[in-house]
Structure formats: C-alpha cells, structure tokens
Design an enzyme around this catalytic site. Structure first.
Site, mmCIF file in Angstrom:
data_model
loop_
_atom_site.group_PDB
_atom_site.id
_atom_site.type_symbol
_atom_site.label_atom_id
_atom_site.label_comp_id
_atom_site.label_asym_id
_atom_site.label_seq_id
_atom_site.Cartn_x
_atom_site.Cartn_y
_atom_site.Cartn_z
ATOM 1 N N HIS A 28 6.669 -9.580 -1.771
ATOM 2 C CA HIS A 28 7.507 -10.326 -2.595
ATOM 3 C C HIS A 28 6.796 -11.521 -2.951
ATOM 4 O O HIS A 28 6.567 -11.976 -4.252
ATOM 5 C CB HIS A 28 8.652 -10.984 -1.358
ATOM 6 N N ARG A 31 12.377 -5.746 -12.823
ATOM 7 C CA ARG A 31 12.899 -5.436 -11.479
ATOM 8 C C ARG A 31 13.983 -6.107 -11.341
ATOM 9 O O ARG A 31 14.145 -7.365 -10.876
ATOM 10 C CB ARG A 31 11.699 -5.879 -10.572
ATOM 11 N N ARG A 73 14.693 -1.475 -14.560
ATOM 12 C CA ARG A 73 14.981 -0.418 -13.639
ATOM 13 C C ARG A 73 16.383 -0.706 -12.862
ATOM 14 O O ARG A 73 16.563 -1.847 -12.617
ATOM 15 C CB ARG A 73 13.624 -0.624 -12.679
ATOM 16 N N ASP A 94 4.382 1.859 -4.145
ATOM 17 C CA ASP A 94 4.824 2.452 -3.040
ATOM 18 C C ASP A 94 4.154 3.873 -2.834
ATOM 19 O O ASP A 94 4.251 4.393 -1.905
ATOM 20 C CB ASP A 94 6.351 2.887 -3.550
ATOM 21 N N ARG A 99 3.484 -1.552 3.018
ATOM 22 C CA ARG A 99 2.655 -2.408 1.701
ATOM 23 C C ARG A 99 2.721 -3.893 2.347
ATOM 24 O O ARG A 99 1.944 -4.644 1.511
ATOM 25 C CB ARG A 99 3.216 -2.040 0.609
ATOM 26 N N CYS A 123 3.028 1.376 -13.331
ATOM 27 C CA CYS A 123 3.645 -0.046 -13.458
ATOM 28 C C CYS A 123 3.240 -0.655 -11.967
ATOM 29 O O CYS A 123 3.713 -1.730 -11.723
ATOM 30 C CB CYS A 123 4.897 -0.041 -13.731
HETATM 31 C C1 PEP Z 1 5.634 0.226 -7.116
HETATM 32 O O1 PEP Z 1 6.062 0.770 -6.102
HETATM 33 O O2 PEP Z 1 4.602 0.496 -7.618
HETATM 34 C C2 PEP Z 1 6.493 -0.669 -8.176
HETATM 35 C C3 PEP Z 1 6.171 -0.911 -9.206
HETATM 36 O O3 PEP Z 1 7.689 -1.067 -7.771
HETATM 37 P P1 PEP Z 1 7.950 -2.333 -6.538
HETATM 38 O O4 PEP Z 1 6.525 -2.722 -6.491
HETATM 39 O O5 PEP Z 1 8.985 -3.121 -7.310
HETATM 40 O O6 PEP Z 1 8.315 -1.308 -5.597
HETATM 41 MG MG MG Z 2 8.248 0.724 -5.778
#
Ligand code: PEP
Ligand code: MG
Length: 605
Positions: A205, A313, A349, A482, A492, A529
């Site tokens: 975050h 997001r 998204r 992810d 993560r 991304c």
């Molecule tokens: C990811 O998982 O790489 C992604 C871009 O989405 P988030 O970081 O919002 O989970």
């Molecule tokens: Mg993700």
C-alpha cells in the site's frame, strides 16, 4: 536515548519503493503523549466540565467543517470521506454521554475522563485480530486526542508539526495509511521530500501511495522512529533503500550534489516527455502508460510523459469509507480520469479488494451478503479477493460495470479483471457485462458497447497455460507483483520475507515469457503493469520478448524511456533468450547487470 540526542551519524537500511533521492529534516510522526492534567472536582463543578467537553466538540467540529470547505477540488475523494468520518467520531453521541458519565460518577476533570474512556475503547480494540478494526481503534484514538488537544488549548499536534516543519521534510512513520496520505494532500504547504516507514514491503500500500505522490520512499525500516529524532538531517535513497541520518559535513556536500544532479536529470526527463519510447534502431516502440490509484496529480502523470492509464486501481475509491461509492459517484470519478487523459487510452480495473486492500466493516456489512462476511480469513491473499469477491457480489460488480460503460461512452476505455484463475470467472464476468449493456440499452442511457475486456495475468495457473484464458479476452496485463507473490509463495507486503520476494527468479521470468509468447501467437495485446514494468533493468528483457506496452508508476516513465532509447531490438532478443536459459536468480541478476553495463559503455561511446 542518549545516542539519538547527540544527533549522531547512523546508517539505516530498508526497501526502496519509489525512485529518487530525498534530503531534508526528519519529522518523526510518533507524536509525544499529551501531558494531561488529572484532578478531582466537586459535584457542583460537573456541569462546568460537561460544558468544556461540549465546547471542545463544537470547536473541533468547526475546524473540520473549515477543512471540508477548503478541500481542493482535485483532492482525492477519499479526503472528504475521511474528514467526514472524523467528524462523525467527534460528534458521536454515545462517546459524549459516556465521558459525561465518567465525569459525574468519578468526579474528575474532562481531560482525564476522556483518557479513561479511550483506555476502555483501546482495550476492546486491542484484542481484535482484524487489522481493519484495529485501524478503527486508531481513528477513535485520533479523535479523542484531538478533543484533548483542544481542551488544553492546543491546535492539532499533527498540524502544528506540519506548520512548524517549514520545508524539505522527510516523514518518519510506522506506516502510511490512506488517512496519512489525505493529511498530506490537505497540507499542501508541506514540502515533503521523503517518506520512511517501519512497516511495508516492496509492493505494499505504502509503495503504491508514495509513487502516486511522487515522493522517494523507503519502507520496512524496523525501529526507524526510535533511531531517528525529530529534526535529524536525513538522506533517503529510494532506489537502493539506503538512509543516512545526520551525515558528516563531507557526505552532506556529496548528497547535495547528488540531489542537484537528480534535479537536473528531472528537467532533462521533463524535456524528453514528448519523445517516443523507441529503441535506438527504431525497430521497436513501447507504449509507456501510468498506473493510477487516485484521481489526484493527473497533470503530473502527463508531464512525466504517460501515454495513457494502463492500470486504474479502482479499489482506492472504495477503501477507507463506510458507504461505498454509488453508480453516480463512480461514474463521476471514472469520467474525471478519462477526461483528464484527453482521449488517451484508460484501462479501468474492476474492484481488487481483499488481501492487503480492505473495505471497511460497515461497507462490507451493507453490501456483502452475510454468509460471505468472513472477517477471519486465514490467508486473505488466497481468499475472497478481487474477481472472486465481485462475482460473489453481483450487485456491486454490475454497479461498477454500469459506471464504467457509461463513463466510457465515446471514449477509449478498457475493462480489466483482476486475479483471474479460471475460465469460468471470465465467462461469468462477461455475462454480467452483457447484462449491464442490455439494461443500459433498455433504459436508453448512453454507454460504450465496445469496451474491450481483458484479464490480469497474476496467478501462476494462468501464466503456465494461458491459451484458453487469452482466447476468451481482448487483451491481458501481467501483474508481476502478485505473480511473484503467488509463484514464490511469498507475502508481497511482509518485510521479513522481502529478500525471498525475487523478481529475478528464473521461474518468474519463464511465466512472463510464456504469457507474452502465447499472447503474441494469439494476436492478443499484452502489457506489464506490475512493479517490474517500471524497472529500467527489466526493459531489455521485455523488449526482447516483444512486449509493446509497459504500465508503471508515472515517476518511473522518464527513466524507462531513456533506457529503451539506448537499446537495439536484436540485442534485446538475444539477451532475453540468454536470460531465460539461466537457472538461478543470482545468475539472472548478474546477466542483467553485465548487459546493462556493456550497453551503457557502448551507448556512451
Ligand atoms: C500486480 O499484482 O502486479 C498489480 C499490478 O496489481 P496490484 O499491485 O494492484 O495487486
Ligand atoms: Mg495484483
């Protein structure tokens, strides 16, 4: 601590999560406890103490109302909701009555009564394992403290600190919550040049938010607040995670020079913002897009040279509030984003909540069927997250789709589905999208019927065998954050396992390469991304695989562009093949470093 009082030199290390260098004075957000007067009163003084409470509530209320009025037009919507939630806590009738009862029963002054009330509340919240609820406990503490400050005739300590902060501040805090960001947005006068947090991992975050704010940030610095004193001189390198506290005079000169160089580099990047991201041999162009979490600073994104939004997001619009945004609010939000991009493509998204991105309890209770309200998920990252959550709550999903399709009317917009792991999920989502289109058609509401639908490839099951998934959709976007988390089984956001979170792992590279290869074979556009997309060092690999779109925190765009313009397509292809033959992460890392070094040397000749 004697050591800290001397403002001695020390080096700390954490995880660099955005880019750039910061040099400024520490503002440690562990605010000193309030020195509260505690005294007994006689019975006849009870009404006077109650009146003091009422007066403090009124004046804090007035202050919040003024803040609400002053909220800049382009400030994130969350700012308003947070202030409103704060106002609600200050005006909470039950709290007022309970404090009044303590005053009357125990015959004590109001500051003391508030402290006892807070202790009681804290003991309830402390036993809660739910992190969202624990945060609510913090909110209540914040509100009670504000009343106590008012009774002591002081302004908010946070505001006072910020006011006295003058310029070039590096914020040192436990964690950066959405609420903190809102305070920062509110206090525009604050010249924030860096953020250090004790919690957080590379894709937490905090990382996302600091990038949104274009601020160098280092997270996961355990004990930062006890090692750094307010006013210490701090140097933060968010590329490497290095922090120097109270550098020597020689170091200070070097640091100032580095910061000056960075500023020059930024103006060079700024001048290059209109150049395309094309390889030196002009054989490969890459679209560089921005990842956006909040409708704030959109002009800045274009200044950095973003060619559109590759990942919006949307969940940030839903977080930190008790009442979720209705269709109209979502429509306005998406419309604002789309309009700010002036015809450039925007990928929205759908709600990716769960895992580390939580809805408030109130919001969940009001919107989610009771049977699904599992507060105690043991593995939230593997639980009812993202598409799983929205498909389980079709009303929520369809409301969002309605808002997106309406905002997309005559615009260049795509819908991206997060955390897909089965074909069934894609089919279900598409079925709901078609239902929404029919509804809008029947209601005669303008909408875009041709919005492409794509999936995030971030679960290994998809990246291992992507054919059937990709056949179902118009495009794909690799969510490497992810993908790394799930393929290496490493949280993560957990600093204790951060060293295992390795983007250079050969299996991760294989999954990325496999997805791109299959997407290209099927003629489906694919972008990256996750954070890897914004890292200069991976650009040759992605180009070598034929990737034509990278989406990243806008602040990374100039650097990645500069890197791409130094490369030749054929070299990158050879390099990607070589990298995929490597069997260990250190080998991968070394090969990348060698390639970049060799390239710098030839390029600079
Ligand atoms: C990811 O998982 O790489 C992604 C871009 O989405 P988030 O970081 O919002 O989970
Ligand atoms: Mg993700």
């Amino acid at each position: 601590m004697a050591e800290t009082k001397e403002h001695s030199r020390k080096e700390l290390r954490g995880i660099g999560v955005s880019s750039g260098l910061g040099f400024g004075k520490a503002r440690v957000m562990a605010m000193a406890p309030l020195q509260l007067p505690q005294y007994s009163i006689t019975k006849d003084k009870v009404p006077a103490e109650k009146a003091r409470l009422a007066k403090a509530i009124t004046s804090v209320n007035k202050e919040i109302n003024q803040m609400l009025k002053r909220t800049p037009k382009r400030a994130p919507k969350e700012l308003k909701s947070f202030l409103e939630m704060f106002k609600m806590l200050i005006n909470d009738q039950t709290m007022k009555e309970e404090v009044e009862n303590i005053i009357a029963d125990r015959l004590i002054n109001v500051e003391w009564a508030l402290a006892l009330h807070l202790e009681e509340i804290k003991s309830v919240f402390e036993n809660m394992t739910d992190s969202y609820l624990a945060e609510r406990g913090d909110d209540i503490e914040h509100a009670v403290n504000r009343l106590q400050e008012e009774l002591l005739g002081k302004g908010s300590r946070l505001q006072a600190e910020v006011k006295s902060a003058l310029d070039e501040v590096i914020l040192v805090t436990n964690d950066l919550s959405l609420a903190d960001v809102i305070w920062l947005t509110e206090f525009e006068a604050l010249d924030l040049v860096g953020i250090i947090t004790e919690k957080g991992g590379p894709t937490s975050h905090t990382a996302v938010l600091s990038q949104t704010l274009f601020i160098p940030a280092v997270v996961g610095v355990a004990g930062a607040r006890s090692m750094i004193d307010d006013g210490d001189l701090l140097y933060v390198d968010s590329n490497t995670g290095q922090i120097i506290c109270n550098p020597t005079p020689e170091e200070t000169e070097e640091i100032k020079e580095k910061v000056r160089e960075q500023e020059n580099l930024y103006s060079e990047f700024y001048r290059a913002r209109r150049r395309v991201a094309e390889t030196k041999d002009r054989r490969h162009k890459v679209k560089l897009m921005a990842n956006v979490a909040m409708i704030a600073g959109l002009d800045e994104i274009l200044h950095q040279g973003a060619q559109g939004v590759g990942l919006y997001r949307s969940e940030y619009l839903f977080m930190g509030r008790n009442k979720l945004p209705d269709e109209e609010e979502q429509y306005e939000n998406y419309k604002e984003l789309i309009e700010a991009m002036g015809g450039r493509p925007v990928t929205i998204r759908t709600l990716d909540v769960g895992g580390d991105k939580l809805l408030s309890r109130e919001a969940k209770e009001a919107n989610v069927p009771a049977g699904l309200l599992n507060e105690e998920e043991e593995n939230p990252a593997l639980g009812l997250r993202a598409i799983r959550f929205t498909l389980a709550n079709p009303t929520l999903f369809m409301t969002q789709i309605r808002a997106i399709l309406r905002a997309a009317y005559k615009e260049n917009v795509k819908i991206l589905l997060p955390m897909i792991s089965s074909i069934f999920e894609i089919k279900e989502a598409k079925r709901y999208i078609e239902t929404v289109k029919k509804q809008l058609e029947t209601e005669g509401i303008p909408y875009n019927p041709d919005v492409p639908v794509g999936i995030m490839v971030e679960v290994p099951a998809v990246a291992i065998k992507p054919e059937a998934f990709l056949r179902e959709v118009d495009f794909a976007s690799l969510g490497t954050n992810d993908l790394v988390q799930y393929s290496l089984a490493v949280d993560r956001g957990n600093p204790s396992v951060a060293p295992i979170y390795n983007e250079c792992h050969p299996s991760v590279l294989y999954l990325i390469a496999n997805t791109i290869k299959v997407a290209k074979k099927l003629g489906k556009p694919v972008s990256i991304c996750g954070e890897m997309g914004g890292k200069r060092k991976f650009a040759p690999f992605f180009i070598g695989l034929g990737c034509e779109e990278l989406s990243m925190a806008a602040m990374q765009i100039p650097k990645v562009k500069k890197q791409i313009r130094k490369l030749n397509k054929e070299d990158c292809e050879r390099f990607a093949r070589l990298l995929l033959r490597k069997e260990t992460a250190p080998d991968v890392k070394e090969t990348i470093e060698k390639f970049l070094k060799k390239h710098e040397e030839t390029h600079d000749k």
